[in-house]
Design an enzyme around this catalytic site. Structure first.
Site, mmCIF file in Angstrom:
data_model
loop_
_atom_site.group_PDB
_atom_site.id
_atom_site.type_symbol
_atom_site.label_atom_id
_atom_site.label_comp_id
_atom_site.label_asym_id
_atom_site.label_seq_id
_atom_site.Cartn_x
_atom_site.Cartn_y
_atom_site.Cartn_z
ATOM 1 N N ASP A 67 0.833 -1.384 -0.114
ATOM 2 C CA ASP A 67 0.080 0.003 -0.139
ATOM 3 C C ASP A 67 0.975 1.173 0.065
ATOM 4 O OD1 ASP A 67 0.853 -0.181 2.577
ATOM 5 O OD2 ASP A 67 -1.057 -0.550 3.439
ATOM 6 N N ASN A 136 -7.374 -2.126 14.141
ATOM 7 C CA ASN A 136 -8.921 -2.464 14.003
ATOM 8 C C ASN A 136 -9.126 -3.675 12.904
ATOM 9 O OD1 ASN A 136 -8.113 -1.571 11.321
ATOM 10 N ND2 ASN A 136 -9.237 0.432 11.092
ATOM 11 N N HIS A 138 -7.411 -4.203 10.086
ATOM 12 C CA HIS A 138 -7.137 -3.857 8.638
ATOM 13 C C HIS A 138 -5.834 -4.709 8.172
ATOM 14 C CE1 HIS A 138 -4.927 0.287 9.262
ATOM 15 N NE2 HIS A 138 -4.084 -0.524 8.912
ATOM 16 N N GLU A 143 -9.969 -1.761 4.967
ATOM 17 C CA GLU A 143 -10.486 -1.505 6.369
ATOM 18 C C GLU A 143 -11.670 -1.928 6.579
ATOM 19 O OE1 GLU A 143 -8.973 0.705 8.147
ATOM 20 O OE2 GLU A 143 -8.482 2.624 7.357
HETATM 21 C C1 GLP Z 1 -0.877 0.864 8.667
HETATM 22 C C2 GLP Z 1 -0.284 0.095 7.247
HETATM 23 C C3 GLP Z 1 -0.520 -1.351 7.512
HETATM 24 C C4 GLP Z 1 0.087 -1.433 8.839
HETATM 25 C C5 GLP Z 1 -0.581 -1.301 9.778
HETATM 26 C C6 GLP Z 1 -0.012 -1.569 11.224
HETATM 27 O O1 GLP Z 1 -1.815 1.736 8.475
HETATM 28 N N1 GLP Z 1 -1.325 0.528 6.106
HETATM 29 O O2 GLP Z 1 0.166 -2.231 6.307
HETATM 30 O O3 GLP Z 1 0.305 -3.242 8.951
HETATM 31 O O4 GLP Z 1 -1.168 -0.024 9.532
HETATM 32 O O5 GLP Z 1 0.935 -0.605 11.536
HETATM 33 P P1 GLP Z 1 2.100 -0.454 12.801
HETATM 34 O O6 GLP Z 1 2.959 -1.902 12.450
HETATM 35 O O7 GLP Z 1 2.858 0.793 12.576
HETATM 36 O O8 GLP Z 1 1.095 -0.747 14.015
#
Ligand code: GLP
Length: 242
Positions: A67, A136, A138, A143
């Site tokens: 992403d 959440n 995702h 989402e």
């Molecule tokens: C982000 C990314 C995800 C990631 C998630 C968790 O928004 N789009 O690919 O896995 O949130 O992030 P973190 O590892 O910083 O908790």
């Protein structure tokens, strides 16, 4: 689903890096699906170390990132393009022609998304997809909601995600409201998936991913339908699994 519970973040990172190294050893021209966020940083640091020690060779690997924020320039410090180059690509033996990022010109976003999935297919599909997870539930930027998209697409970020990711920006207003993400189908087509989770903020999402209903309200729960998923969670992230 295979669940590996480890003591801490360091161990999670080492286990995850070992899976990446094994994938590249088995297939030197492996196609890797890569994630951003704070969770995989330790895995990338470990991969850089192993690469410097000559224990893994990325010279024939192809990568596709999951992403990217919409509308952030690649040189912006919070773009995932910047993140990936800073944490991995600039530090290992990989060239720009081997790297695919879903950052694009928003005017042509639909065409770009179509071509991104075509590029993945043309590369032979993703052999190993690394995922983090949002609090959440995702994955990528898919989402929770009433429906999930199959292919790579432009998505409106939820307030939860904007707030969670605002910790990386000077102010919440600076967090982009949209992103381009691989869809659930694009992720589920990977040969093998490894999902990483660390810390108590992920505990509920991990419990619902592993033992909850398969529901669009928890996008990661769809991973229950994939035949080769390994979840590597530290004790805090695994604490609510019953
Ligand atoms: C982000 C990314 C995800 C990631 C998630 C968790 O928004 N789009 O690919 O896995 O949130 O992030 P973190 O590892 O910083 O908790």
């Amino acid at each position: 689903m295979e669940l590996t519970i480890v003591d801490n973040y360091q161990e999670m990172s080492e286990r995850a890096a070992a899976l990446v190294v094994a994938a590249v050893e088995t297939k030197p021209a492996a196609v890797l699906g890569l994630a951003t966020g704070s969770t995989p940083e330790g895995m990338y640091a470990r991969l850089v170390k192993l690469s410097r020690e000559g224990k893994v060779d990325f010279s024939r690997v192809t990568t596709f990132n999951l992403d990217e924020y919409a509308g952030l320039a690649p040189e912006h410090e919070q773009s995932y393009f910047y993140y990936m180059h800073h944490h991995l690509f600039n530090l290992i033996n990989i060239g720009p022609e081997q790297i695919n990022m879903p950052g694009c010109d928003l005017e042509n976003v639909e065409q770009f998304c179509l071509e991104y999935d075509q590029r993945i297919a043309a590369a032979g599909g993703i052999d190993l997809q690394v995922l983090g997870i949002g609090g959440n539930g995702h994955i990528g930027f898919n989402e929770p909601g009433n429906q999930l998209r199959v292919s790579t697409h432009l998505v409106d970020l939820t307030e939860d995600t904007i707030l969670a990711n605002s910790r990386f920006f000077k102010a919440v207003e600076e967090v982009p409201r949209q992103a381009v993400t691989m869809g659930l189908g694009s992720i589920m087509l990977a040969g093998k998936i490894v999902l990483l989770a660390s810390g108590k903020a992920k505990a509920e999402a991990i419990a619902r991913t592993v033992c909850g209903l398969v529901t669009t309200e928890v996008p990661a729960s769809f991973l229950q339908l994939h035949r080769d998923v390994t979840i590597i969670a530290d004790r805090e992230a695994a604490a609510l699994i019953s």
